[in-house]
Design a protein around this motif. Structure first.
Motif, mmCIF file in Angstrom:
data_model
loop_
_atom_site.group_PDB
_atom_site.id
_atom_site.type_symbol
_atom_site.label_atom_id
_atom_site.label_comp_id
_atom_site.label_asym_id
_atom_site.label_seq_id
_atom_site.Cartn_x
_atom_site.Cartn_y
_atom_site.Cartn_z
ATOM 1 N N THR A 107 0.775 -1.203 -0.005
ATOM 2 C CA THR A 107 -0.095 0.095 -0.152
ATOM 3 C C THR A 107 0.895 1.314 0.094
ATOM 4 O O THR A 107 0.384 2.403 -0.845
ATOM 5 N N LYS A 108 1.818 1.179 0.787
ATOM 6 C CA LYS A 108 2.710 2.515 0.831
ATOM 7 C C LYS A 108 3.584 2.649 -0.336
ATOM 8 O O LYS A 108 3.621 4.016 -0.815
ATOM 9 N N TYR A 109 3.882 1.569 -1.029
ATOM 10 C CA TYR A 109 4.836 1.706 -2.206
ATOM 11 C C TYR A 109 3.815 2.310 -3.372
ATOM 12 O O TYR A 109 4.132 3.199 -4.100
ATOM 13 N N ASN A 110 2.652 1.624 -3.393
ATOM 14 C CA ASN A 110 1.617 2.310 -4.558
ATOM 15 C C ASN A 110 1.275 3.819 -4.384
ATOM 16 O O ASN A 110 1.048 4.707 -5.327
ATOM 17 N N LEU A 111 1.021 4.018 -3.081
ATOM 18 C CA LEU A 111 0.543 5.090 -2.656
ATOM 19 C C LEU A 111 1.670 6.312 -3.058
ATOM 20 O O LEU A 111 1.477 7.481 -3.477
ATOM 21 N N LEU A 112 2.748 6.063 -2.642
ATOM 22 C CA LEU A 112 4.208 7.067 -2.935
ATOM 23 C C LEU A 112 4.099 7.236 -4.492
ATOM 24 O O LEU A 112 4.338 8.414 -5.039
ATOM 25 N N LEU A 113 4.157 6.246 -5.451
ATOM 26 C CA LEU A 113 4.051 6.438 -6.885
ATOM 27 C C LEU A 113 2.961 7.068 -7.221
ATOM 28 O O LEU A 113 2.885 7.901 -8.271
ATOM 29 N N ALA A 114 1.846 6.950 -6.688
ATOM 30 C CA ALA A 114 0.520 7.802 -7.074
ATOM 31 C C ALA A 114 0.428 9.120 -6.513
ATOM 32 O O ALA A 114 -0.262 9.862 -7.126
ATOM 33 N N SER A 115 1.403 9.507 -5.504
ATOM 34 C CA SER A 115 1.180 10.821 -4.906
ATOM 35 C C SER A 115 1.815 12.001 -5.850
ATOM 36 O O SER A 115 1.654 12.954 -5.909
ATOM 37 N N GLY A 116 2.616 11.627 -6.963
ATOM 38 C CA GLY A 116 3.321 12.490 -7.832
ATOM 39 C C GLY A 116 4.372 13.197 -7.273
ATOM 40 O O GLY A 116 5.074 14.016 -7.765
ATOM 41 N N ASP A 127 6.292 -8.398 -11.709
ATOM 42 C CA ASP A 127 5.614 -9.503 -11.026
ATOM 43 C C ASP A 127 5.011 -9.313 -9.655
ATOM 44 O O ASP A 127 4.492 -10.362 -8.916
ATOM 45 N N TRP A 128 5.865 -8.383 -8.770
ATOM 46 C CA TRP A 128 5.323 -8.293 -7.316
ATOM 47 C C TRP A 128 5.261 -6.829 -6.861
ATOM 48 O O TRP A 128 4.522 -6.556 -5.919
ATOM 49 N N LEU A 129 5.591 -6.032 -7.846
ATOM 50 C CA LEU A 129 5.548 -4.504 -7.433
ATOM 51 C C LEU A 129 4.633 -3.784 -8.265
ATOM 52 O O LEU A 129 4.812 -2.470 -8.468
ATOM 53 N N ASP A 130 3.812 -4.253 -9.024
ATOM 54 C CA ASP A 130 2.564 -3.748 -9.685
ATOM 55 C C ASP A 130 3.142 -2.544 -10.864
ATOM 56 O O ASP A 130 2.493 -1.495 -11.261
ATOM 57 N N THR A 131 4.328 -3.140 -11.563
ATOM 58 C CA THR A 131 4.811 -2.080 -12.376
ATOM 59 C C THR A 131 3.968 -1.568 -13.575
ATOM 60 O O THR A 131 3.923 -0.438 -13.887
ATOM 61 N N TRP A 132 3.343 -2.686 -14.186
ATOM 62 C CA TRP A 132 2.403 -2.306 -15.458
ATOM 63 C C TRP A 132 1.479 -1.365 -14.911
ATOM 64 O O TRP A 132 0.958 -0.483 -15.467
ATOM 65 N N GLN A 133 0.680 -1.595 -13.752
ATOM 66 C CA GLN A 133 -0.278 -0.937 -13.079
ATOM 67 C C GLN A 133 0.056 0.457 -12.911
ATOM 68 O O GLN A 133 -0.815 1.536 -13.224
ATOM 69 N N ASN A 134 1.176 0.522 -12.416
ATOM 70 C CA ASN A 134 1.641 2.018 -12.214
ATOM 71 C C ASN A 134 2.182 2.754 -13.445
ATOM 72 O O ASN A 134 2.150 4.047 -13.343
ATOM 73 N N ALA A 135 2.560 1.877 -14.385
ATOM 74 C CA ALA A 135 2.882 2.457 -15.564
ATOM 75 C C ALA A 135 1.422 3.114 -16.341
ATOM 76 O O ALA A 135 1.791 4.257 -16.811
ATOM 77 N N GLN A 136 0.704 2.447 -16.264
ATOM 78 C CA GLN A 136 -0.858 2.851 -16.933
ATOM 79 C C GLN A 136 -1.167 4.038 -16.184
ATOM 80 O O GLN A 136 -1.854 4.830 -16.763
ATOM 81 N N LYS A 137 -0.772 4.337 -15.122
ATOM 82 C CA LYS A 137 -0.957 5.357 -14.285
ATOM 83 C C LYS A 137 -0.233 6.554 -14.445
ATOM 84 O O LYS A 137 -0.165 7.618 -13.683
ATOM 85 N N GLY A 138 0.869 6.456 -15.234
ATOM 86 C CA GLY A 138 1.710 7.541 -15.439
ATOM 87 C C GLY A 138 2.902 7.687 -14.580
ATOM 88 O O GLY A 138 3.136 8.884 -14.452
ATOM 89 N N ALA A 139 3.263 6.652 -13.576
ATOM 90 C CA ALA A 139 4.157 6.757 -12.690
ATOM 91 C C ALA A 139 5.591 6.939 -13.246
ATOM 92 O O ALA A 139 6.392 7.467 -12.326
ATOM 93 N N PHE A 140 5.853 6.519 -14.445
ATOM 94 C CA PHE A 140 7.302 6.538 -14.810
ATOM 95 C C PHE A 140 7.392 7.246 -15.844
ATOM 96 O O PHE A 140 6.612 7.613 -16.966
#
Length: 535
Positions: A107-116, A127-140
């Motif tokens: 939860t903390k990791y994904n919130l950090l990436l979503a925070s901007g 495979d364990w850190l939701d990279t593609w989901q976070n990429a879809q949200k524009g995190a990288f």
């Protein structure tokens, strides 16, 4: 690696970085090179860039998001002081680690990436850190134009087919940890001495025998919790599926554990859920049986302790994790519990269902809001490619954390794990070429790896990126249901197992599970077409 080789590669790397800062070539050809690439080769593919954009006169602090608990014994700070002295000299930069600690880490990791928040380097994993989901949200930040200039050695080291597995919408989102040999297939770490005492004389390869082992602990080892499980973990269901089906987990995140798999290696493009067949019912019944027998704490769902520490203290008889953890724990247990003869039951051993690890199990991305992406890549390049920086980040200080003998690492005399231990949890770019062999490695490591190599199948989903847009609402609801209802089933605390499973399935169906699986199948069909057309 002797000092002469270290110095040679260090000079080459410094020259490469210096040259790339003034290079203005326009070639964009991708080539694969071997370790020790010279500066001329590395910059031959440098991207077009103006010198003003590569000015390093301003000192910059680069953040790096790492998973793990921040070290508290002071050794980390001592090592980083040395690392930062080198980084200042070679890149006019300083590295600061931003820890995402293990308590509620996902939860903390994904919130950090979503925070901007404008973080620079980020540990990632598909495979364990939701990279593609976070990429879809524009995190990288896309890296295609930056890598050839600011990380030229790495750009050339990673072959084109591996870069292809790092792309989302045809843009590179991460640097893969593709040059490091490791096995992260999961299983049970258990005490071989106790197994023999209980009459189990051959390696454990199934859950029924593991149950006999647990019963032996319960009967003959007072004060020991057979499996002091953390009730927030879900490794048992994934392990059971690995042991009793041919299914291969798909990179479709449904929260606490994944619901959707490829049917088998031969039917890799057929979406399937073991949660909706007898597999999950059989598992739930076994977990109810184990819970009723007291194989874990009565309050397991509220327990958030450290199972591994309990194993090391002789207060628990197993830990559930992967091969690399087993290899490290084997050495530690020989010292902490002499004669324990730690063994490993890889879940794949039951039916030889073993798939090689994805090359993006570990990697590094740049945050979309990074203020210093160029310098961040230069720092990453030094960590990955410069032997001196690499050894500091991975092993600590020579003479404190390790000493060299015959080209291998050993602990110094008087080493105290509490006082002297160091880790940086750099899992985003290790390379075999810069590794120093551990002189204390378990003698059975080679044979274990060889046994895996005989049965492994290549990971089939390296380039499969699930787009959740069409089922975003359903996926959110399903993830919540998994988090709310599944833990009680996983640890036998949901009453009648069959009823609990049926209730769980009913809730999933009502939340739109069928629509989700249909969408996964649709995207698998398209992926299959792409794969087959590229052959």
């Amino acid at each position: 690696m002797d000092n002469r080789k270290k110095k040679t590669l260090g000079v080459a790397l410094t020259a490469t970085l210096a040259f790339s800062l003034t290079a203005c070539t326009s070639s964009s050809n991708t080539t694969t090179s071997q370790a020790g690439t010279t500066a001329t080769t590395a910059t031959a593919t440098g991207a077009s860039a103006s010198p003003s954009k590569m000015d390093t006169s301003e000192f910059q602090t680069i953040s790096y998001v790492m998973l793990g608990d921040k070290p508290k014994n002071g050794q980390f700070e001592k090592v980083m002081e040395k690392v930062n002295a080198i980084l200042k000299q070679k890149a006019n930069a300083k590295l600061e680690i931003k820890w995402v600690e293990w308590a509620d880490w996902q939860t903390k990791y994904n919130l950090l990436l979503a925070s901007g928040e404008p973080v620079d380097l980020i540990t990632v994993a598909t495979d364990w850190l939701d990279t593609w989901q976070n990429a879809q949200k524009g995190a990288f930040m896309p890296l295609d134009k930056l890598l050839p200039t600011y990380a030229p050695l790495t750009w050339n080291e990673v072959p084109p087919e591996n870069w292809a597995e790092t792309k989302y919408k045809n843009q590179i989102m991460l640097i893969p940890e593709d040059h490091y040999t490791q096995w992260v297939n999961h299983g049970f770490l258990y005490r071989g001495d106790w197994a023999k005492e209980f009459g189990i004389t051959t390696p454990i390869k199934d859950w029924e025998t593991m149950g006999k082992y647990f019963q032996g602990v319960k009967d003959k080892k007072p004060g020991v919790v057979p499996w002091d499980a953390n009730g927030t973990a879900a490794g048992n269901i994934g392990g059971y599926i690995n042991s009793y089906t041919d299914a291969i987990e798909l990179p479709v995140n449904t929260g606490l554990f994944n619901l959707i798999y490829g049917k088998s290696y031969d039917q890799k493009y057929t979406a399937y859920s073991p949660i909706f067949d007898s597999t999950f019912v059989d598992f739930a019944k076994l977990m109810k049986d184990w819970g009723d027998k007291g194989f874990w704490r009565e309050d397991v769902l509220n327990y958030k302790g450290d199972n591994r520490a309990e194993l090391e203290a002789g207060k628990s008889s197993v830990d559930q994790h992967h091969t690399q953890t087993f290899l490290g724990e084997r050495i530690k247990m020989d010292k902490l519990q002499p004669g324990s003869d730690l063994q490993f039951f890889p879940f794949s051993a039951t039916r030889n269902n073993l798939v090689s690890m994805s090359i993006t199990h570990g990697g590094t991305s740049i945050g979309a809001k990074s203020k210093h992406p160029e310098r961040a890549l230069m720092v990453y390049e030094l960590i990955r490619q410069d032997p001196e920086v690499y050894h500091l980040m991975n092993y600590g200080l020579e003479g404190v954390q390790y000493v060299m003998k015959d080209g291998k690492r050993f602990r110094p005399d008087g080493y105290d794990v509490q006082r002297d231990d160091f880790y940086s949890n750099f899992w985003g770019g290790r390379t075999d070429k810069n590794e120093i062999p551990d002189g204390t490695d378990w003698v059975g490591k080679g044979a274990l790896y060889a046994s895996y190599d005989k049965i492994k199948k290549p990971f089939p989903y390296g380039r499969f990126v699930f787009d959740k847009a069409a089922v975003s609402n359903e996926l959110t609801a399903i993830t919540q249901i998994v988090g709310q209802m599944a833990p009680a089933i996983l640890y036998g605390k949901a009453g009648d197992p069959e009823k609990a499973v049926n209730d769980f399935r009913t809730k999933l169906k009502a939340a739109g599970y069928d629509k989700l699986q249909a969408e996964v199948q649709k995207q698998l069909d398209a992926f299959k077409t792409t794969v087959e057309s590229s052959k």
